[in-house]
Design a protein around this motif. Structure first.
Motif, PDB file in Angstrom:
ATOM      1  N   ARG A   1       2.338   1.039  11.243  1.00 33.01           N
ATOM      2  CA  ARG A   1       3.054   0.242  10.279  1.00 33.01           C
ATOM      3  C   ARG A   1       3.487   1.027   8.976  1.00 33.01           C
ATOM      4  N   PHE A   2       2.650   1.806   8.628  1.00 38.19           N
ATOM      5  CA  PHE A   2       2.767   2.557   7.265  1.00 38.19           C
ATOM      6  C   PHE A   2       3.778   3.602   7.603  1.00 38.19           C
ATOM      7  N   SER A   3       3.487   4.318   8.742  1.00 41.43           N
ATOM      8  CA  SER A   3       4.692   5.423   8.815  1.00 41.43           C
ATOM      9  C   SER A   3       6.120   4.781   8.880  1.00 41.43           C
ATOM     10  N   TRP A   4       6.138   3.657   9.492  1.00 35.80           N
ATOM     11  CA  TRP A   4       7.387   3.015   9.661  1.00 35.80           C
ATOM     12  C   TRP A   4       8.060   2.610   8.309  1.00 35.80           C
ATOM     13  N   TYR A   5       7.286   2.022   7.454  1.00 34.64           N
ATOM     14  CA  TYR A   5       7.689   1.895   6.202  1.00 34.64           C
ATOM     15  C   TYR A   5       8.105   3.041   5.453  1.00 34.64           C
ATOM     16  N   LEU A   6       7.394   3.939   5.237  1.00 31.75           N
ATOM     17  CA  LEU A   6       7.594   5.518   4.687  1.00 31.75           C
ATOM     18  C   LEU A   6       8.926   6.168   5.151  1.00 31.75           C
TER      19      LEU A   6
ATOM     20  N   LYS B   1       9.508  19.434   2.892  1.00 36.31           N
ATOM     21  CA  LYS B   1       9.110  18.849   1.665  1.00 36.31           C
ATOM     22  C   LYS B   1       8.925  17.404   1.889  1.00 36.31           C
ATOM     23  N   SER B   2      10.085  16.886   2.524  1.00 39.56           N
ATOM     24  CA  SER B   2      10.139  15.380   2.723  1.00 39.56           C
ATOM     25  C   SER B   2       8.983  15.026   3.515  1.00 39.56           C
ATOM     26  N   GLU B   3       8.749  15.808   4.655  1.00 36.10           N
ATOM     27  CA  GLU B   3       7.668  15.462   5.705  1.00 36.10           C
ATOM     28  C   GLU B   3       6.242  15.349   5.039  1.00 36.10           C
ATOM     29  N   LEU B   4       5.931  16.468   4.201  1.00 39.57           N
ATOM     30  CA  LEU B   4       4.765  16.592   3.544  1.00 39.57           C
ATOM     31  C   LEU B   4       4.520  15.361   2.467  1.00 39.57           C
ATOM     32  N   LYS B   5       5.510  15.107   1.847  1.00 38.80           N
ATOM     33  CA  LYS B   5       5.562  13.628   0.794  1.00 38.80           C
ATOM     34  C   LYS B   5       5.029  12.424   1.609  1.00 38.80           C
ATOM     35  N   LYS B   6       5.852  12.542   2.768  1.00 42.16           N
ATOM     36  CA  LYS B   6       5.618  11.376   3.534  1.00 42.16           C
ATOM     37  C   LYS B   6       4.105  11.193   3.855  1.00 42.16           C
ATOM     38  N   TYR B   7       3.425  12.370   4.530  1.00 47.05           N
ATOM     39  CA  TYR B   7       2.030  12.403   4.931  1.00 47.05           C
ATOM     40  C   TYR B   7       1.215  12.357   3.805  1.00 47.05           C
ATOM     41  N   ALA B   8       1.643  12.753   2.600  1.00 46.55           N
ATOM     42  CA  ALA B   8       0.785  12.510   1.350  1.00 46.55           C
ATOM     43  C   ALA B   8       0.463  11.083   1.200  1.00 46.55           C
ATOM     44  N   CYS B   9       1.939  10.309   1.154  1.00 41.95           N
ATOM     45  CA  CYS B   9       1.724   8.804   0.739  1.00 41.95           C
ATOM     46  C   CYS B   9       1.166   8.238   2.124  1.00 41.95           C
ATOM     47  N   LEU B  10       1.231   8.593   3.547  1.00 45.16           N
ATOM     48  CA  LEU B  10       0.396   8.050   4.214  1.00 45.16           C
ATOM     49  C   LEU B  10      -1.019   8.015   4.302  1.00 45.16           C
ATOM     50  N   ILE B  11      -1.326   9.065   3.653  1.00 44.58           N
ATOM     51  CA  ILE B  11      -2.763   9.416   3.547  1.00 44.58           C
ATOM     52  C   ILE B  11      -3.437   8.549   2.500  1.00 44.58           C
ATOM     53  N   ILE B  12      -2.584   8.428   1.315  1.00 42.95           N
ATOM     54  CA  ILE B  12      -3.053   7.633   0.249  1.00 42.95           C
ATOM     55  C   ILE B  12      -2.913   6.217   0.634  1.00 42.95           C
ATOM     56  N   ALA B  13      -2.152   5.620   1.201  1.00 44.01           N
ATOM     57  CA  ALA B  13      -1.766   4.314   1.511  1.00 44.01           C
ATOM     58  C   ALA B  13      -2.987   4.009   2.374  1.00 44.01           C
ATOM     59  N   LEU B  14      -3.391   4.719   3.543  1.00 47.48           N
ATOM     60  CA  LEU B  14      -4.530   4.563   4.398  1.00 47.48           C
ATOM     61  C   LEU B  14      -5.879   4.429   3.615  1.00 47.48           C
TER      62      LEU B  14
ATOM     63  N   TYR C   1       0.883  -1.142  -0.131  1.00 45.92           N
ATOM     64  CA  TYR C   1       0.111   0.065   0.245  1.00 45.92           C
ATOM     65  C   TYR C   1       0.824   1.209   0.045  1.00 45.92           C
ATOM     66  N   THR C   2       2.033   1.354   0.648  1.00 49.22           N
ATOM     67  CA  THR C   2       2.835   2.367   0.867  1.00 49.22           C
ATOM     68  C   THR C   2       3.644   2.471  -0.553  1.00 49.22           C
ATOM     69  N   LEU C   3       4.002   1.343  -1.129  1.00 53.20           N
ATOM     70  CA  LEU C   3       4.785   1.525  -2.302  1.00 53.20           C
ATOM     71  C   LEU C   3       3.776   1.881  -3.385  1.00 53.20           C
ATOM     72  N   ARG C   4       2.639   1.644  -3.418  1.00 56.74           N
ATOM     73  CA  ARG C   4       1.419   2.088  -4.271  1.00 56.74           C
ATOM     74  C   ARG C   4       1.401   3.695  -4.221  1.00 56.74           C
ATOM     75  N   ALA C   5       1.350   4.274  -2.944  1.00 49.24           N
ATOM     76  CA  ALA C   5       1.279   5.572  -2.745  1.00 49.24           C
ATOM     77  C   ALA C   5       2.224   6.294  -3.085  1.00 49.24           C
ATOM     78  N   LEU C   6       3.527   5.725  -2.797  1.00 50.74           N
ATOM     79  CA  LEU C   6       5.067   6.501  -3.200  1.00 50.74           C
ATOM     80  C   LEU C   6       5.060   6.584  -4.643  1.00 50.74           C
ATOM     81  N   LEU C   7       4.994   5.376  -5.239  1.00 52.16           N
ATOM     82  CA  LEU C   7       5.044   5.505  -6.777  1.00 52.16           C
ATOM     83  C   LEU C   7       3.966   6.541  -7.440  1.00 52.16           C
ATOM     84  N   SER C   8       2.765   6.776  -7.110  1.00 48.22           N
ATOM     85  CA  SER C   8       1.691   7.486  -7.303  1.00 48.22           C
ATOM     86  C   SER C   8       1.902   8.758  -7.270  1.00 48.22           C
ATOM     87  N   ILE C   9       2.715   9.313  -6.048  1.00 49.28           N
ATOM     88  CA  ILE C   9       3.190  10.665  -5.898  1.00 49.28           C
ATOM     89  C   ILE C   9       4.131  10.989  -6.658  1.00 49.28           C
TER      90      ILE C   9
END
Lengths: 176, 204
Positions: free
Chosen positions: B146-151, B164-177, A73-81
Motif C-alpha cells: 500500500r505504501f508503494s501504491w501511494y508513493l 533518481k526518482s526510483e531511489l527517492k521512492k525507495y528511500a521514502c518506502l524505507i522511512i515510511a516502513l 506515513y508516506t507523506l511524512r517520509a516524502l516531506l522529510s526527504i
C-alpha cells in the motif's frame, strides 16, 4: 481528461461498471461528488480507472486515500526527504505542507476525507488557487459548506447497484 | 503441548541455521548454479505460501540493495580492488544469496504462530515482546504494498531521471516502513501490556 461512457471491468475486484455518461475533468472549476452504497466500488473506480487515466494523460493530481492514517506515513517520509522537519508535525499540518508543495497539480481527489475531518473546508482554502477539478467520494447526502462550492460547478456522480451475479457486482455510474 | 512447541520451534531454528551454514557461510556458497537453484526454490516456495504478487513486491524491495551491491561489485572488479579478479562472480553470488536468505528466513518465521508463542515456557513479558514483534512485522509486510501504491501517486517523486526518482521512492518506502513499525510496535506492546495487566488484576 475524460472518462468516456461505456463498460469498465475490474475482474480481480469483481466489479463491472457501466458508465452511463462521460465524465469530463477538463472543464475548469468542476467539483465531482461520488456517492453510492458501501461496496459499490467508488474507491476501486478511483484507483483503477480515474488515477490510471490521470497518469496516462500526465495530469498532475493529489490523492488523499480513505486509509489516510496509512498514507500519512508516506507523506511524512516524502516531506522529510524534501528537507522538512516533520517529526513533531500533526496530521493537518502534514497535509497542508504536502498540498502546498503540490501546486503543479490541477486535480485533487478526496476519498471519504469527511470521515476523518467532518469540517474539511480547510482543504479548499489551501488548494482552490491551483486546483481546477475536485473529485470527492462521500457518504454525506448534502454537499457541506465549502468555500469552493461558490466557484465550482457541482456534478453528482452516483454509483448504483444493477445486480449481483455470483460474486460479481454490476454497477451503474451516472452523472447529474 | 509445551514439548511439541519447543520441538517445532527447534526444528525451525535448526532449518534456518542449516540453510545459513550450507548456503550463506558454508560449502555451497561459492557454487553459483546451486545458489541459482536455491533462489528459484525459495521464490517458488514463497509464491506457493503467499502469492506471486507478494513475491514480486518482496523482490522489488530487495532490488535497490541488490543493484547497489552489483554496481559496487562491478566497480571493484574493473579496478581490481585489493588485487582480486573474482569480484564479479562473487558479487553475482551475493546478489542471489541476499534475497534468497532474506525470503527463506521470512518464510520459515511465518510458520511460528501466536499459539506457539503463547505455549512457550517463558515469562509473559517475553511473550508479549515476541507477539508484538510478530504482529508488527506481519502488518508491515502487508502495508508495504500500500505504501508503494501511494508513493507511485506522488508527482513530487516523478522526475525525468528515472533512476533518481526510483531511489527517492525507495528511500521514502524505507522511512515510511520504519516509522510505521516503530509506532506499531509501541502501540501493540502498550495494548497487550494493558490487556494482560487488566486480566491479571481482575483474576487476582
Amino acid at each position: 481528461m475524460e472518462i468516456r461512457k461505456g463498460k469498465y471491468r475490474l475482474d480481480n475486484r469483481n466489479l463491472h461498471f457501466d458508465m452511463a455518461d462521460d465524465l469530463n475533468f477538463n472543464k475548469s472549476g468542476g467539483c465531482f461528488y461520488f456517492r453510492g452504497g458501501n461496496g459499490f466500488g467508488k474507491t476501486s473506480f478511483l484507483e483503477k480507472v480515474i488515477i490510471p487515466a490521470l497518469k496516462a494523460d500526465n495530469l498532475p493530481y493529489l490523492y488523499i486515500g480513505q486509509d489516510i492514517r496509512t498514507q500519512l506515513y508516506t507523506l511524512r517520509a516524502l516531506l522529510s526527504i524534501q528537507g522538512f522537519k516533520v517529526s513533531d508535525t500533526d496530521e493537518v499540518e502534514l497535509l497542508r505542507l504536502w498540498i502546498n508543495q503540490g501546486q503543479s497539480a490541477s486535480v485533487l481527489i478526496l476519498d471519504e476525507f469527511d470521515k476523518y475531518f467532518p469540517d474539511y473546508g480547510f482543504i479548499f482554502d489551501w488548494s482552490a488557487a491551483f486546483i481546477r477539478t475536485y473529485i470527492i467520494v462521500t457518504h454525506l447526502a448534502v454537499n457541506r459548506r465549502e468555500s469552493v462550492d461558490h466557484n465550482y460547478r457541482i456534478y453528482n456522480v452516483r454509483f448504483e447497484l444493477i445486480n449481483i451475479d455470483g460474486h460479481l457486482k454490476n454497477i451503474r455510474v451516472r452523472s447529474e | 503441548m509445551n514439548n511439541i512447541v519447543i520441538f517445532k520451534l527447534g526444528a525451525i531454528f535448526i532449518t534456518i541455521l542449516s540453510f545459513f551454514w550450507l548456503f550463506v557461510f558454508g560449502p555451497f556458497y561459492d557454487d553459483i548454479v546451486i545458489q541459482l537453484a536455491v533462489f528459484i526454490v525459495v521464490m517458488g516456495w514463497n509464491v506457493l505460501r503467499f502469492s506471486l504478487q507478494e513475491t514480486i513486491s518482496l523482490l522489488k524491495f530487495c532490488l535497490p540493495f541488490v543493484l547497489s551491491l552489483f554496481v559496487f561489485g562491478l566497480i571493484f572488479h574493473f579496478i581490481q580492488l585489493l588485487g582480486r579478479t573474482d569480484w564479479l562472480p562473487d558479487t553475482l553470488i551475493k546478489c542471489l544469496v541476499f534475497p534468497s536468505s532474506l525470503i527463506f528466513l521470512k518464510i520459515l518465521l511465518t510458520y511460528i504462530t501466536y499459539l506457539d508463542i503463547l505455549n512457550l515456557p517463558i515469562s509473559m513479558k517475553k511473550r508479549i515482546g515476541l507477539i508484538t514483534m510478530k504482529s508488527a512485522f506481519q502488518k508491515g509486510e502487508k502495508i508495504m504494498r500500500r505504501f508503494s501504491w501511494y508513493l507511485n501517486t506522488y508527482s513530487d517523486l516523478r522526475s525525468d531521471n528515472r533512476i533518481k526518482s526510483e531511489l527517492k521512492k525507495y528511500a521514502c518506502l524505507i522511512i515510511a516502513l520504519y516509522l510505521y513499525l516503530y509506532e506499531e510496535i509501541e502501540n501493540s506492546n502498550r495494548l497487550l501490556k494493558n490487556r494482560y495487566q487488566h486480566f491479571y488484576e481482575v483474576n487476582e
